[in-house]
Design an enzyme around this catalytic site. Structure first.
Site, short mmCIF file in Angstrom:
data_model
loop_
_atom_site.label_atom_id
_atom_site.label_comp_id
_atom_site.label_asym_id
_atom_site.label_seq_id
_atom_site.Cartn_x
_atom_site.Cartn_y
_atom_site.Cartn_z
N SER A 8 -42.54 67.75 29.71
CA SER A 8 -41.52 66.74 29.41
C SER A 8 -40.23 67.37 28.88
CB SER A 8 -42.05 65.76 28.37
OG SER A 8 -42.23 66.41 27.13
N GLY A 10 -40.30 68.73 25.87
CA GLY A 10 -40.51 68.71 24.43
C GLY A 10 -41.39 69.85 23.97
N VAL A 11 -41.60 69.93 22.66
CA VAL A 11 -42.35 71.04 22.10
C VAL A 11 -43.83 70.96 22.46
CG1 VAL A 11 -42.67 69.86 19.89
CG2 VAL A 11 -42.81 72.35 19.98
N ASP A 12 -44.40 69.77 22.54
CA ASP A 12 -45.84 69.64 22.77
C ASP A 12 -46.26 70.20 24.12
OD1 ASP A 12 -46.21 68.35 20.29
OD2 ASP A 12 -45.64 66.42 21.17
N SER A 13 -45.68 69.70 25.19
CA SER A 13 -46.07 70.18 26.52
C SER A 13 -45.65 71.63 26.74
CB SER A 13 -45.49 69.28 27.61
OG SER A 13 -44.07 69.20 27.52
N LEU A 32 -41.03 65.20 35.53
CA LEU A 32 -40.63 63.99 36.22
C LEU A 32 -39.18 63.65 35.89
CD1 LEU A 32 -43.79 61.84 35.49
CD2 LEU A 32 -43.15 62.77 37.72
N CYS A 99 -46.79 53.68 32.61
CA CYS A 99 -46.21 54.97 32.99
C CYS A 99 -47.29 56.04 33.06
CB CYS A 99 -45.13 55.37 31.99
SG CYS A 99 -44.29 56.92 32.41
N GLY A 123 -49.32 67.21 27.04
CA GLY A 123 -49.16 67.38 25.60
C GLY A 123 -49.60 66.19 24.78
N CYS A 196 -38.57 55.30 26.31
CA CYS A 196 -37.63 56.25 26.89
C CYS A 196 -36.49 55.57 27.63
CB CYS A 196 -38.37 57.21 27.82
SG CYS A 196 -39.21 56.42 29.21
#
EC number: 2.8.1.13
Length: 361
Positions: A8, A10-13, A32, A99, A123, A196
């Site tokens: 995404s 972001g930090v997690d993924s 995506l 989603c 994530g 989002c």
């Protein structure tokens, strides 16, 4: 193992991708694109222009291929339009479920298979545990970031293919520390907020732009249909809400809350919590992560994303399931009702709308 990571930006993924590379897996990143690039720089959104850039930077850092998947049309049709339709029908929808189940765990997962991946990792903060009858979905160790409620619609077949490496992390600080150790540029990037596709947190503005007939003032009525006030738009209300009621907020010494919404007549029905709460729910679009029970199932159910689970009895029906709560509550039509056994997700469905007294003009 060849694994696609849903990145995404972001930090997690990003940590998921870095960890899998470090473990020796053949990793492919995919992001995506859910919005037109001219509209996608808004603050707080995910899968936007800046996020695609950040995901690509991380992929370059890790030396892995990175694909951008144009999902704008599919996202608009299956998530945003459905979200607006649900509000127009008097429900309070959960677009993140649509989603995850559609764009991510159906479309993106299919692309992962096409690219020869043996698994797809995300994530999300949930745990996938191998049980005696296959993969099980569980709450994460960090229950403050639990996303299992949003993933109840994941099928058993999808769960076999999915991986959630962050489910055992103790907290977000540990994830950020891991990102720093990997030298990832997104280590300090803020988390995305709210929906989002709702840039300013105003769900009503989005719904009214897509469904103009929903805009406009209407009546606030009590259970008998008596007009007790006016409101500035039904899209600004959900069942159980006590804000925005104005002079109708207190009646007969009792705090009032929304107990029903009728978009057709633009009426918001209010009543005191005592006497308005219900024990019986009807669920549609059930997804079972266990073999559906033949008789009564005693379990815990969670009827809102940030509410504690509560004891209930669930029965499978021909068109979904019926739920009897041990104690009455104020469920909102369109929200998910997710079934748990301890930390394990057993399945879930969406709460059907009930006909309310006072709604008809």
């Amino acid at each position: 193992m060849r694994i696609m990571v849903a990145m995404s930006g972001g930090v997690d993924s990003s940590v998921v991708a870095a960890r899998l590379v470090a473990e020796g897996h053949e990793v492919v990143g995919a992001t995506l694109q859910l919005y037109d690039s001219r509209e996608s720089a808004r603050k707080g959104a995910c899968c936007a222009g800046r996020d695609i850039h950040d995901a690509r930077r991380v992929a370059d850092r890790l030396g892995i291929p990175h694909y951008v998947i144009d999902a704008e049309t599919r996202f608009r049709q299956s998530v945003i339009e459905t979200f607006a339709d649900a509000y127009a029908g008097g429900e309070t929808p959960v677009p993140c479920v649509a989603c995850n189940q559609g764009v991510k765990f159906t479309d993106l997962l299919g692309i992962a298979r096409d690219l020869g991946a043996e698994a797809m990792a995300t994530g999300h903060y949930v745990r996938r545990i191998e049980g005696p009858d296959g993969a099980e979905l569980h709450r994460p160790v960090d229950e403050g970031r639990d996303q299992s409620w949003f993933l109840f619609a994941t099928t058993r077949q999808q769960l076999e293919f999915l991986r959630f490496p962050l489910g055992d992390m103790p907290d977000k600080a540990a994830v950020r520390a891991e990102a720093e150790r990997f030298g990832l540029s997104v280590a300090a990037k803020p988390d995305s907020q709210d929906l989002c596709f709702v840039p300013d947190g105003s769900y009503a503005r989005v719904v009214e732009a897509l469904r103009p007939e929903m805009a406009g003032e209407g009546e606030i009525v009590d259970g008998s249909g008596r007009v007790v006030g006016r409101h500035d738009g039904v899209t600004r209300f959900t069942v159980g809400q006590s804000r925005r009621l104005g002079d109708a907020a207190m009646r007969d010494g009792a705090r009032q809350m929304v107990v029903g919404i009728d978009p057709a007549s633009r009426r918001v029905v209010i009543g005191p919590r005592t006497g308005s709460a219900v024990r019986d729910l009807s669920l549609r679009d059930m997804n079972w992560l266990i073999d559906p029970p033949e008789g009564d199932l005693r379990c815990l159910v969670q009827i809102r994303a940030r509410e504690a689970a509560r004891p209930a009895t669930v029965r499978r029906t021909a068109d979904g399931a019926s739920v009897t709560l041990d104690e009455a509550a104020m469920p909102a039509p369109g929200q998910a009702c997710v079934l748990y056994d301890g930390s394990r997700v057993l399945g879930g469905g969406f709460i059907r709308r009930r006909e309310m007294a006072g709604a008809a003009a």
